[in-house]
Design a protein around this motif. Sequence first.
Motif, mmCIF file in Angstrom:
data_model
loop_
_atom_site.group_PDB
_atom_site.id
_atom_site.type_symbol
_atom_site.label_atom_id
_atom_site.label_comp_id
_atom_site.label_asym_id
_atom_site.label_seq_id
_atom_site.Cartn_x
_atom_site.Cartn_y
_atom_site.Cartn_z
ATOM 1 N N ASP A 11 34.998 91.552 104.952
ATOM 2 C CA ASP A 11 35.805 92.316 103.997
ATOM 3 C C ASP A 11 37.582 92.341 104.065
ATOM 4 O OD1 ASP A 11 34.182 93.912 102.769
ATOM 5 O OD2 ASP A 11 33.394 95.305 104.112
ATOM 6 N N PRO A 17 36.510 91.955 96.399
ATOM 7 C CA PRO A 17 35.307 92.207 97.059
ATOM 8 C C PRO A 17 34.150 92.036 96.489
ATOM 9 C CG PRO A 17 36.132 93.758 96.099
ATOM 10 C CD PRO A 17 37.165 92.643 96.190
ATOM 11 N N GLU A 21 31.090 90.036 99.838
ATOM 12 C CA GLU A 21 29.707 90.294 99.280
ATOM 13 C C GLU A 21 28.734 88.740 98.876
ATOM 14 O OE1 GLU A 21 27.608 92.881 99.564
ATOM 15 O OE2 GLU A 21 29.502 93.631 99.606
ATOM 16 N N ASN A 22 29.542 87.972 98.573
ATOM 17 C CA ASN A 22 28.437 86.487 98.552
ATOM 18 C C ASN A 22 28.631 86.279 100.530
ATOM 19 O OD1 ASN A 22 29.082 83.571 98.862
ATOM 20 N ND2 ASN A 22 28.162 84.135 96.484
ATOM 21 N N LYS A 24 28.610 88.120 103.150
ATOM 22 C CA LYS A 24 27.346 88.256 103.770
ATOM 23 C C LYS A 24 26.692 88.409 103.245
ATOM 24 C CE LYS A 24 30.471 92.961 102.845
ATOM 25 N NZ LYS A 24 30.831 93.950 102.713
ATOM 26 N N ALA A 92 28.955 100.388 95.806
ATOM 27 C CA ALA A 92 30.543 100.299 97.054
ATOM 28 C C ALA A 92 30.178 101.485 97.329
ATOM 29 C CB ALA A 92 31.176 100.122 96.639
#
Length: 93
Positions: A11, A17, A21-22, A24, A92
């Motif tokens: 982050d 965002p 996420e990708n 993570k 989220a």
Amino acid sequence: MSKKRFDNVWDAIEDTPAQAENMKLRSALIMALKAHIARTGLSQSEAAKLLGVTQPRISDLMRGKIELFGLDTLVNMIGAAGLHVEMRISDAA
């Protein structure tokens, strides 16, 4: 100057965002593959055969070169390893 706090390193360092996420997801899959290889005691050559990739790709994986692996590739490698991926989606925070 205020210090901004983040729940996850991705982050903090990714531009959007969606990119965070990708990363993570890719990070979680790479960690699972690395743990599986270590737990089963496979050499890089053995892991490469099992996962259907070359030994240099396993070396990249073990060195955490996350930018070299897309989600599709990692999911395919997880399946080839005999592992199962479960996904949970939430709003989220």
